[in-house]
Design a protein around this motif. Structure first.
Motif, short mmCIF file in Angstrom:
data_model
loop_
_atom_site.label_atom_id
_atom_site.label_comp_id
_atom_site.label_asym_id
_atom_site.label_seq_id
_atom_site.Cartn_x
_atom_site.Cartn_y
_atom_site.Cartn_z
N LEU A 1 -6.68 -4.03 -6.23
CA LEU A 1 -7.02 -3.57 -4.88
C LEU A 1 -8.52 -3.35 -4.75
O LEU A 1 -9.11 -2.54 -5.45
N SER B 1 -11.88 -2.91 -1.74
CA SER B 1 -12.10 -2.36 -0.40
C SER B 1 -11.67 -3.38 0.66
O SER B 1 -11.09 -3.02 1.68
N LYS C 1 -7.88 -3.46 0.92
CA LYS C 1 -7.41 -2.25 1.60
C LYS C 1 -7.56 -2.39 3.11
O LYS C 1 -6.72 -1.91 3.88
N LYS D 1 -4.68 -4.41 4.48
CA LYS D 1 -3.46 -3.61 4.58
C LYS D 1 -3.54 -2.64 5.75
O LYS D 1 -2.55 -2.39 6.45
N HIS D 2 -4.75 -2.11 6.00
CA HIS D 2 -4.93 -1.09 7.04
C HIS D 2 -4.68 -1.65 8.43
O HIS D 2 -4.20 -0.92 9.32
#
Length: 219
Positions: free
Chosen positions: A75, A77, A80, A83-84
Motif C-alpha cells: 500500500l 499513498s 490509498k 481506495k479512498h
C-alpha cells in the motif's frame, strides 16, 4: 460392536494407512511431482491474471503489472487514494479523482492496481487512446485515464467525463498536471457546473498532488 470400540478401531486403521503411505509421501519422485504440480498451477494462475490485465488495458510495463497483481501488501499513498475515492460511495454515484505528479511517484502503478482489483467492469486507458470512441471505457464502472496533459486535445476527455458523470461512474485521471489544469482543461462547462453543485453536499471531485516520496509503503 459398541460405538467407542468402533471409533477406536477406525482410528487405528486410519493410522495404519497413513503409516503405509509415509514412505510414498517422502519419495523424491513423489515430492518432485507435487512441486511440479504447484509450479504449473501458479503458472496457470499467472497466465489467467495476465489475460485479465490485457483485457482491462493494463500497461505491459513489468513494473506496473507487478504492482497491479501483487499490491495488496504494498500500500502506497497513491493506492490509498484509489481506495479512498470509493469510500462511502452510493450506488451509481459519480466520482472523479485527479492525481498529479511526476514520473516515478507511483500514480500509474496505483491506477493499474485499482483497475485490476475492481469487482465491476473496469478499464485502463491513456489520454491518447481516449482520442477515439471507446464504448468499454464509457460504460465501465471504473475508468482510469493515464498521461493526462500529454495530448493537446483534451476535448474528448471532457466529453468522456461528462458522459460518465451522467452514468454515475468513477473516473480517475493521472498525469503530471495541476488542479487548475484538470478543472479548466478537462472539465467542460456543464461538468464544472455539476461538480460545483454537488461538491458542497458531498465530495465527488478530489485532487491530490503526489511527490516522489509518496512511492514509499504506508500502513
Amino acid at each position: 460392536m459398541s460405538e467407542p470400540e468402533h471409533i477406536g478401531k477406525s482410528k487405528d486403521r486410519i493410522i495404519a494407512i497413513i503409516e503405509q503411505m509415509q514412505p510414498h509421501l517422502n519419495d523424491p519422485a513423489h515430492l518432485a511431482r507435487v512441486e511440479a504440480y504447484k509450479q504449473n498451477r501458479l503458472a496457470r494462475e499467472l497466465r489467467e491474471q495476465m489475460e485479465i490485465a490485457d483485457l482491462r488495458g493494463i500497461p505491459k510495463d513489468p513494473a506496473v503489472r507487478t504492482i497491479a497483481l501483487t499490491a495488496e501488501f504494498r500500500l502506497t499513498s497513491a493506492i490509498k487514494l484509489m481506495k479512498h475515492v470509493f469510500k462511502d460511495r452510493a450506488e451509481n454515484e459519480p466520482r472523479v479523482l485527479a492525481v498529479g505528479g511526476g514520473t516515478g511517484c507511483g500514480k500509474s502503478c496505483a491506477g493499474a492496481w485499482a483497475v485490476m482489483n475492481h469487482t465491476k467492469l473496469a478499464r485502463f486507458r491513456t489520454a491518447h487512446q481516449c482520442q477515439k470512441i471507446d464504448t468499454e471505457a464509457l460504460f465501465a464502472d471504473l475508468l482510469v485515464i493515464d498521461e493526462i496533459g500529454t495530448d493537446r486535445d483534451v476535448a474528448p476527455i471532457a466529453d468522456i467525463l461528462l458522459e460518465r458523470w451522467h452514468k454515475g461512474a468513477v473516473t480517475i485521471l493521472l498525469g503530471n498536471v495541476t488542479k487548475d489544469f484538470v478543472w479548466d482543461k478537462c472539465f467542460s462547462p456543464p461538468m464544472q457546473s455539476r461538480a460545483a453543485e454537488q461538491q458542497e453536499v458531498k465530495k465527488i471531485y478530489f485532487f491530490y498532488q503526489l511527490r516522489d516520496r509518496d512511492m514509499r509503503r504506508v500502513r
